[in-house]
Design an enzyme around this catalytic site. Sequence first.
Site, PDB file in Angstrom:
ATOM      1  N   CYS A 150       0.814  -1.218   0.000  1.00 26.26           N
ATOM      2  CA  CYS A 150       0.000   0.000   0.000  1.00 26.26           C
ATOM      3  C   CYS A 150       0.842   1.260   0.000  1.00 26.26           C
ATOM      4  O   CYS A 150       0.341   2.346  -0.276  1.00 26.26           O
ATOM      5  CB  CYS A 150      -0.970   0.006   1.174  1.00 26.26           C
ATOM      6  SG  CYS A 150      -0.187   0.148   2.776  1.00 26.26           S
ATOM      7  N   CYS A 177      -2.751  -2.179   8.811  1.00 21.95           N
ATOM      8  CA  CYS A 177      -2.161  -0.928   9.295  1.00 21.95           C
ATOM      9  C   CYS A 177      -1.745  -1.083  10.754  1.00 21.95           C
ATOM     10  O   CYS A 177      -0.705  -0.571  11.175  1.00 21.95           O
ATOM     11  CB  CYS A 177      -3.145   0.232   9.184  1.00 21.95           C
ATOM     12  SG  CYS A 177      -3.714   0.537   7.515  1.00 21.95           S
TER      13      CYS A 177
END
Lengths: 395, 128
Positions: free
Chosen positions: B34, B108
Amino acid sequence: MNNELRIMQNIYYDNSATTKVDPKVLKAMLPYLENEFGNSGSVHSFGQRALAAVDEARDKVANFFGSEAQEIIFTSGATESNNLAIRGVVDNAIKGGQKVHIITSKIEHPAVLEVFKYLEKNNLVETDYVEVDENGVIKLDQLEKKIKENTVLVSIMYANNEVGSVQPIESVKKILKQVQNDRGEKGLPLYFHVDAVQAVNHLDCNVDMLGADLLSLSGHKIYGPKGIGALYVRKGVKLAPIVFGGHQEYNIRTGTLNVPGIVGLGVAIELVAKEKGPSKLKEKLVAELKNISDIKFNGDLENQLPNIINISFLNAEGESILMMLDMEGIAISTGSACSSGSLEPSHVLTAMGIKPQWSHGCIRISLGRFNSEAEVEPFITALKTTIEKLRKMAP
Amino acid sequence: MKYTKKLLEHFQSPHNQGKIKNADGVGEVGNIKCGDIMKLYLKVGKNKKGDDIIKDIKFETLGCAAAIGATSMLTDLAKGKTFDEALNISKDDIVKALGGVPPIKHHCSVLAQDALKKAIASYKTRNS
């Protein structure tokens, strides 16, 4: 910060995602949601009044594209139009067990790309994807080389929805015409499908000028309602239906007609036709954006829709920019990997060869009919604060 | 995708955000997929028993709202903890403390943990 003391903006810069229904469109639709509720397929007066409204709308759409009214098929939206155009051509062409080949580009909307992938996965067709240059414009020489003896369809969008790049549709028309001439009148037809969803508001959409055999249109991108779209189908083009049912829309797209939606689409397209040229808003925004450091405009500002700006910020992530602006009451969109369901950056930016550190911080600003110059300054101020804040957080 | 109020609070006003000058340990990780980058700084102290504890912790993140929110929350959870306690903070602890995180964004929180692991390891290497 105290939420109650914050001044919330109300700036909508995401008109490529959807547009507000024009009040004139809404007004025209309302009777068909109230007393004029007839089914346009019914023989009685209720039905006939609905049919008259549908006919009027069909004429308006046909007029816009420079086509015959019978060449316009109403659908539920551009996704269905694209599906019907591609699957309709393919299903008809493979009827006798023939193996056919279809071509599109790498930057199409998922409503085209996913149909190609489905057909490919199920071994129904052979496919090819034309690459684009760094500005997001298809490579014509590649397209020309990819056409084979059994190619039955080329699907190219008129203008890209993410970066606004305008495709050389007339040049594609010339290439395809040459192929068709070589094949002869009785040879295998090679159809040209144009997804014109983003172009309708800004570019000439005359189907003969474009050389389109099939063209997709969406209502909600042109200040019309959601759930309505159309497909232009040139006379003589053979399409197999993908939905089965009644006899509506020449048996190509069955199902009771969405009369209020169709009426709305008709008025919406009439308003687009009357609209004057591009506003100075984009120019003004671009000039202001250039004052921010470490930025990059994606796509060629000269060959781009007049309402789209796609810009990348180094060291600020796109979804964070979106979220922070949203907290100020400003709506934009992003093609960053973090915002996608797949964690992949936008396929359009990737196809353009944009490096991950740039696609990571990309946003799309898309302007529309209801934006005003007064919004530019508060937007730029909020954007600058956001970028500064995010860059400070970055390692 | 919808973020919780808690996560958005951390995103808007992150806790322990910034650098620590002369940090005792630093950990930086990036997610190739990402593109997010996280960097954690530690100042190490001792508790009454004489064990190493995280006296101060700060972070820098180039990433999405979930990345910023998760790192901010992790620093809150890790501050004042011994290394073992801090390393025991799981992805689920972070997600829970934020009142939930969209599943696609769970990585994350993992990234934040990895940065913490690296920062502690860098301290240990320096002091061994």
